[in-house]
Scaffold this active site. Structure first.
Site, mmCIF file in Angstrom:
data_model
loop_
_atom_site.group_PDB
_atom_site.id
_atom_site.type_symbol
_atom_site.label_atom_id
_atom_site.label_comp_id
_atom_site.label_asym_id
_atom_site.label_seq_id
_atom_site.Cartn_x
_atom_site.Cartn_y
_atom_site.Cartn_z
ATOM 1 N N ALA A 77 0.847 -1.201 0.000
ATOM 2 C CA ALA A 77 0.000 0.000 0.000
ATOM 3 C C ALA A 77 0.879 1.247 0.000
ATOM 4 O O ALA A 77 2.017 1.230 0.484
ATOM 5 C CB ALA A 77 -0.944 0.030 1.204
ATOM 6 N N ILE A 78 0.304 2.311 -0.547
ATOM 7 C CA ILE A 78 0.912 3.636 -0.541
ATOM 8 C C ILE A 78 -0.039 4.549 0.233
ATOM 9 O O ILE A 78 -1.275 4.435 0.105
ATOM 10 C CB ILE A 78 1.095 4.154 -1.997
ATOM 11 C CG1 ILE A 78 1.991 3.212 -2.816
ATOM 12 C CG2 ILE A 78 1.627 5.593 -2.010
ATOM 13 C CD1 ILE A 78 3.441 3.116 -2.367
ATOM 14 N N GLU A 110 -2.229 -12.136 -4.719
ATOM 15 C CA GLU A 110 -3.683 -12.193 -4.871
ATOM 16 C C GLU A 110 -4.233 -10.795 -4.685
ATOM 17 O O GLU A 110 -3.729 -10.020 -3.869
ATOM 18 C CB GLU A 110 -4.299 -13.119 -3.821
ATOM 19 C CG GLU A 110 -4.131 -14.580 -4.165
ATOM 20 C CD GLU A 110 -3.783 -15.412 -2.951
ATOM 21 O OE1 GLU A 110 -3.880 -14.896 -1.826
ATOM 22 O OE2 GLU A 110 -3.409 -16.575 -3.142
ATOM 23 N N ASN A 115 -10.380 -4.380 -7.387
ATOM 24 C CA ASN A 115 -9.323 -3.404 -7.078
ATOM 25 C C ASN A 115 -8.651 -2.940 -8.381
ATOM 26 O O ASN A 115 -7.538 -3.355 -8.723
ATOM 27 C CB ASN A 115 -8.298 -4.008 -6.108
ATOM 28 C CG ASN A 115 -7.379 -2.955 -5.517
ATOM 29 O OD1 ASN A 115 -7.238 -1.863 -6.077
ATOM 30 N ND2 ASN A 115 -6.746 -3.270 -4.405
ATOM 31 N N TYR A 122 -0.291 -3.825 -11.411
ATOM 32 C CA TYR A 122 0.419 -5.095 -11.625
ATOM 33 C C TYR A 122 0.492 -5.435 -13.118
ATOM 34 O O TYR A 122 1.534 -5.889 -13.600
ATOM 35 C CB TYR A 122 -0.266 -6.219 -10.847
ATOM 36 C CG TYR A 122 -0.248 -6.004 -9.350
ATOM 37 C CD1 TYR A 122 0.937 -5.710 -8.684
ATOM 38 C CD2 TYR A 122 -1.411 -6.087 -8.588
ATOM 39 C CE1 TYR A 122 0.963 -5.500 -7.319
ATOM 40 C CE2 TYR A 122 -1.403 -5.885 -7.220
ATOM 41 C CZ TYR A 122 -0.214 -5.590 -6.593
ATOM 42 O OH TYR A 122 -0.186 -5.380 -5.240
#
Ligand SMILES: CC(C)(COP(=O)(O)OP(=O)(O)OC[C@H]1O[C@@H](n2cnc3c(N)ncnc32)[C@H](O)[C@@H]1OP(=O)(O)O)[C@@H](O)C(=O)NCCC(=O)NCCS
Length: 157
Positions: A77-78, A110, A115, A122
């Protein structure tokens, strides 16, 4: 003042308060910070990479395993106010290089089907969807997409 952003591996036993804050802002049910700290102390394949703004704070993290020639990304996460500036791409590119240096050739993770930002991230790095775990997540119940990248050494920042 211009800030410098760097990636570094977290040491076992260091404060993970910055990671906890990003988790709380990013996930409905975050991986407990105590469990993450225990992993770093006790699991030899566990790694936690931090993206730090200097001077300043932790603005992103990637928790993963490097095992049997594979990088398993467990959490990424950012910080919300630092998104859409290329930080996740930078963090992952450096994590991939560090994993390759430790012998990894492939990466997997995963992600929730809904999302969109993460799947786009990705896929932009060369991951492809190779499977689905139906109803894998709860609250809300949702499928997990299983992504793989088989040529980790080919990724360039
Ligand atoms: C997913 C996440 C890590 C992306 O971080 P980020 O630093 O904003 O991403 P970057 O700026 O490096 O973006 C790289 C690429 O990802 C994709 N991307 C990132 N955010 C996106 C968004 N909101 N919508 C669509 N695509 C997005 C784009 O392809 C982008 O490339 P571009 O900017 O050239 O279009 C961030 O949104 C986040 O922390 N989300 C909450 C936690 C989460 O979902 N983690 C992943 C769980 S598997």
């Amino acid at each position: 003042m211009t800030s410098i952003v760097r990636v570094r591996r977290a040491a076992a036993g260091e404060s993970l308060a910055g990671v906890a804050a990003i988790q709380a802002a990013s996930f409905y049910r975050a991986w407990g910070i105590d469990a993450m700290a225990r992993e770093l102390r006790e699991n030899p394949v566990a790694r936690l990479f931090l993206l730090e703004e200097i001077p300043g704070r932790v603005i992103g993290f990637c928790a993963c395993w490097i095992v049997a020639g594979e990088l398993h990304i467990n959490s990424l996460a950012i910080a919300p106010d630092a998104r859409r500036r290329g930080h996740a791409r930078r963090l992952l590119t450096e994590v991939f290089a560090l994993a390759v240096a430790e012998g990894a050739q492939a990466a997997t993770l995963e992600v929730r089907r809904s999302n969109v930002p993460a799947v786009a991230l990705y896929e932009s790095l060369g991951f492809a969807v190779e499977g689905v775990r139906p109803d894998y997540y709860e609250q809300p119940r949702e499928d997990a997409l299983i992504l793989w990248h088989h040529r980790l050494g080919a990724i360039r920042g």
